[in-house]
Design a protein around this motif. Structure first.
Motif, PDB file in Angstrom:
ATOM      1  N   LYS A  54    -122.134 -79.382  31.839  1.00  0.00           N
ATOM      2  CA  LYS A  54    -122.778 -78.123  31.467  1.00  0.00           C
ATOM      3  C   LYS A  54    -124.298 -78.231  31.554  1.00  0.00           C
ATOM      4  N   ILE A  55    -124.810 -79.466  31.480  1.00  0.00           N
ATOM      5  CA  ILE A  55    -126.263 -79.649  31.484  1.00  0.00           C
ATOM      6  C   ILE A  55    -126.682 -80.563  32.628  1.00  0.00           C
ATOM      7  N   ASP A  56    -127.942 -80.464  32.996  1.00  0.00           N
ATOM      8  CA  ASP A  56    -128.547 -81.329  34.002  1.00  0.00           C
ATOM      9  C   ASP A  56    -129.400 -82.351  33.261  1.00  0.00           C
ATOM     10  N   LEU A  57    -129.049 -83.631  33.373  1.00  0.00           N
ATOM     11  CA  LEU A  57    -129.780 -84.663  32.633  1.00  0.00           C
ATOM     12  C   LEU A  57    -131.258 -84.699  33.010  1.00  0.00           C
ATOM     13  N   ALA A  58    -131.569 -84.319  34.241  1.00  0.00           N
ATOM     14  CA  ALA A  58    -132.968 -84.317  34.670  1.00  0.00           C
ATOM     15  C   ALA A  58    -133.781 -83.269  33.912  1.00  0.00           C
ATOM     16  N   LYS A  59    -133.082 -82.267  33.364  1.00  0.00           N
ATOM     17  CA  LYS A  59    -133.768 -81.202  32.631  1.00  0.00           C
ATOM     18  C   LYS A  59    -133.432 -81.246  31.134  1.00  0.00           C
ATOM     19  N   ALA A  60    -132.916 -82.376  30.690  1.00  0.00           N
ATOM     20  CA  ALA A  60    -132.532 -82.505  29.282  1.00  0.00           C
ATOM     21  C   ALA A  60    -133.756 -82.423  28.379  1.00  0.00           C
ATOM     22  N   HIS A  61    -133.552 -81.891  27.187  1.00  0.00           N
ATOM     23  CA  HIS A  61    -134.658 -81.737  26.229  1.00  0.00           C
ATOM     24  C   HIS A  61    -135.217 -83.101  25.815  1.00  0.00           C
ATOM     25  N   ASN A  62    -134.331 -84.094  25.693  1.00  0.00           N
ATOM     26  CA  ASN A  62    -134.751 -85.438  25.293  1.00  0.00           C
ATOM     27  C   ASN A  62    -134.977 -86.314  26.521  1.00  0.00           C
ATOM     28  N   PRO A  63    -135.924 -87.265  26.445  1.00  0.00           N
ATOM     29  CA  PRO A  63    -136.153 -88.174  27.571  1.00  0.00           C
ATOM     30  C   PRO A  63    -134.939 -89.064  27.824  1.00  0.00           C
ATOM     31  N   LEU A  64    -134.868 -89.636  29.023  1.00  0.00           N
ATOM     32  CA  LEU A  64    -133.690 -90.412  29.412  1.00  0.00           C
ATOM     33  C   LEU A  64    -133.492 -91.666  28.564  1.00  0.00           C
ATOM     34  N   ASN A  65    -134.577 -92.231  28.020  1.00  0.00           N
ATOM     35  CA  ASN A  65    -134.396 -93.411  27.167  1.00  0.00           C
ATOM     36  C   ASN A  65    -133.655 -93.047  25.879  1.00  0.00           C
ATOM     37  N   VAL A  66    -133.843 -91.809  25.409  1.00  0.00           N
ATOM     38  CA  VAL A  66    -133.107 -91.335  24.234  1.00  0.00           C
ATOM     39  C   VAL A  66    -131.641 -91.104  24.606  1.00  0.00           C
ATOM     40  N   VAL A  67    -131.418 -90.533  25.790  1.00  0.00           N
ATOM     41  CA  VAL A  67    -130.046 -90.342  26.275  1.00  0.00           C
ATOM     42  C   VAL A  67    -129.343 -91.695  26.373  1.00  0.00           C
ATOM     43  N   VAL A 105    -122.703 -87.222  27.104  1.00  0.00           N
ATOM     44  CA  VAL A 105    -121.605 -88.108  27.515  1.00  0.00           C
ATOM     45  C   VAL A 105    -120.902 -87.544  28.747  1.00  0.00           C
ATOM     46  N   GLN A 106    -120.614 -86.248  28.715  1.00  0.00           N
ATOM     47  CA  GLN A 106    -119.934 -85.609  29.842  1.00  0.00           C
ATOM     48  C   GLN A 106    -120.785 -85.684  31.108  1.00  0.00           C
ATOM     49  N   ALA A 107    -122.076 -85.419  30.973  1.00  0.00           N
ATOM     50  CA  ALA A 107    -122.961 -85.453  32.134  1.00  0.00           C
ATOM     51  C   ALA A 107    -123.072 -86.866  32.699  1.00  0.00           C
ATOM     52  N   THR A 108    -123.203 -87.850  31.824  1.00  0.00           N
ATOM     53  CA  THR A 108    -123.315 -89.241  32.274  1.00  0.00           C
ATOM     54  C   THR A 108    -122.043 -89.689  32.979  1.00  0.00           C
ATOM     55  N   ALA A 109    -120.884 -89.325  32.425  1.00  0.00           N
ATOM     56  CA  ALA A 109    -119.605 -89.693  33.041  1.00  0.00           C
ATOM     57  C   ALA A 109    -119.477 -89.088  34.432  1.00  0.00           C
ATOM     58  N   TYR A 110    -119.930 -87.860  34.575  1.00  0.00           N
ATOM     59  CA  TYR A 110    -119.831 -87.169  35.866  1.00  0.00           C
ATOM     60  C   TYR A 110    -120.649 -87.892  36.936  1.00  0.00           C
ATOM     61  N   TYR A 111    -121.892 -88.237  36.608  1.00  0.00           N
ATOM     62  CA  TYR A 111    -122.762 -88.861  37.602  1.00  0.00           C
ATOM     63  C   TYR A 111    -122.380 -90.319  37.868  1.00  0.00           C
ATOM     64  N   LEU A 112    -121.916 -91.013  36.845  1.00  0.00           N
ATOM     65  CA  LEU A 112    -121.544 -92.415  37.030  1.00  0.00           C
ATOM     66  C   LEU A 112    -120.222 -92.568  37.769  1.00  0.00           C
ATOM     67  N   SER A 113    -119.372 -91.536  37.710  1.00  0.00           N
ATOM     68  CA  SER A 113    -118.062 -91.617  38.349  1.00  0.00           C
ATOM     69  C   SER A 113    -118.182 -91.908  39.842  1.00  0.00           C
ATOM     70  N   SER A 114    -118.946 -91.080  40.552  1.00  0.00           N
ATOM     71  CA  SER A 114    -119.103 -91.291  41.996  1.00  0.00           C
ATOM     72  C   SER A 114    -119.924 -92.537  42.285  1.00  0.00           C
ATOM     73  N   PHE A 115    -120.889 -92.846  41.412  1.00  0.00           N
ATOM     74  CA  PHE A 115    -121.734 -94.029  41.612  1.00  0.00           C
ATOM     75  C   PHE A 115    -120.905 -95.310  41.561  1.00  0.00           C
ATOM     76  N   THR A 116    -120.039 -95.418  40.559  1.00  0.00           N
ATOM     77  CA  THR A 116    -119.238 -96.633  40.411  1.00  0.00           C
ATOM     78  C   THR A 116    -118.224 -96.773  41.545  1.00  0.00           C
ATOM     79  N   LYS A 117    -117.643 -95.654  41.985  1.00  0.00           N
ATOM     80  CA  LYS A 117    -116.667 -95.714  43.080  1.00  0.00           C
ATOM     81  C   LYS A 117    -117.316 -96.200  44.367  1.00  0.00           C
ATOM     82  N   ASP A 118    -118.547 -95.767  44.614  1.00  0.00           N
ATOM     83  CA  ASP A 118    -119.249 -96.152  45.842  1.00  0.00           C
ATOM     84  C   ASP A 118    -119.657 -97.618  45.841  1.00  0.00           C
ATOM     85  N   HIS A 119    -119.664 -98.248  44.670  1.00  0.00           N
ATOM     86  CA  HIS A 119    -120.127 -99.632  44.577  1.00  0.00           C
ATOM     87  C   HIS A 119    -118.992-100.616  44.286  1.00  0.00           C
ATOM     88  N   ILE A 120    -117.750-100.171  44.448  1.00  0.00           N
ATOM     89  CA  ILE A 120    -116.611-101.086  44.323  1.00  0.00           C
ATOM     90  C   ILE A 120    -116.346-101.687  45.699  1.00  0.00           C
TER      91      ILE A 120
END
Length: 209
Positions: A54-67, A105-120
């Motif tokens: 539902k959200i774009d982590l690049a536009k999240a209210h909190n910085p990525l280190n907080v995420v 959590v949902q946003a991170t899972a979405y982006y990491l899903s394709s990332f991890t598959k590409d690096h197996i």
């Protein structure tokens, strides 16, 4: 069908001792041809992936280190979203609602899903897997997982409503897709659940031995 040629040939090939065993316990020897029709195709086996967030982590209210800090508490320590929200407020003086935690959590899972598959890559040829229960939104589901015990890599983690052949085949297909070329000695090690035997039959019908 006692007149089946396959059955007759198997029966006639038994030794005298084996015939006695078959007479007393027919289920101990497999003499009959088993035909199995699968109502799904190889092309239809699509592993489930996280829904678009539902959200774009690049536009999240909190910085990525907080995420990242939120993800550490939620994933690494297995804390609930409400507990993480409280820790962020009372320890770090950062106000984050429990729903925001879940959104991250949902946003991170979405982006990491394709990332991890590409690096197996560079998997070993002997893999093992199993299935167990997991609770999703208050409902029990099955999670099928397959890993490489040599490289210590989790390759497939499929969540399914049913503990059936379709789910087993989908999880295995996800692993097969990680290989550029399927190794001749590729071996899957599972328990005695019949769905894995049926999965073996399914892939054999599709010329994947």
């Amino acid at each position: 069908n006692d007149n089946c040629k396959y059955y007759q040939n198997k029966l006639n090939s038994l030794t005298k001792e084996e015939k006695e065993i078959y007479k007393s316990n027919p289920g101990k020897l497999k003499l009959r041809y088993i035909y199995r029709e699968f109502k799904f195709s190889l092309a239809s086996l699509n592993p489930n992936t996280p829904n678009r967030p539902k959200i774009d982590l690049a536009k999240a209210h909190n910085p990525l280190n907080v995420v990242g800090l939120i993800m550490t508490f939620y994933v690494n320590f297995g804390l609930s979203s409400r507990t993480v929200s409280r820790i962020m407020d009372e320890v770090f003086s950062i106000k984050v609602s429990h729903q925001t935690v879940l959104n991250y959590v949902q946003a991170t899972a979405y982006y990491l899903s394709s990332f991890t598959k590409d690096h197996i890559k560079d998997l070993s040829s002997k893999l093992c897997g199993d299935e167990t229960y997991i609770k999703v939104k208050g409902k029990w589901r099955y999670i099928f997982f397959i890993l490489d015990p040599v490289k210590k890599i989790l390759i497939s983690s499929l969540v399914s409503k049913k503990r059936d052949t379709l789910a087993a085949c989908t999880a295995i297909k996800q692993v097969i897709d990680c290989f550029k070329e399927i190794p001749e000695d590729l071996t899957f090690i599972f328990d005695g659940n019949p769905i894995y035997l049926l999965a073996k039959m399914f892939f054999a019908k599709n010329n994947i031995q």
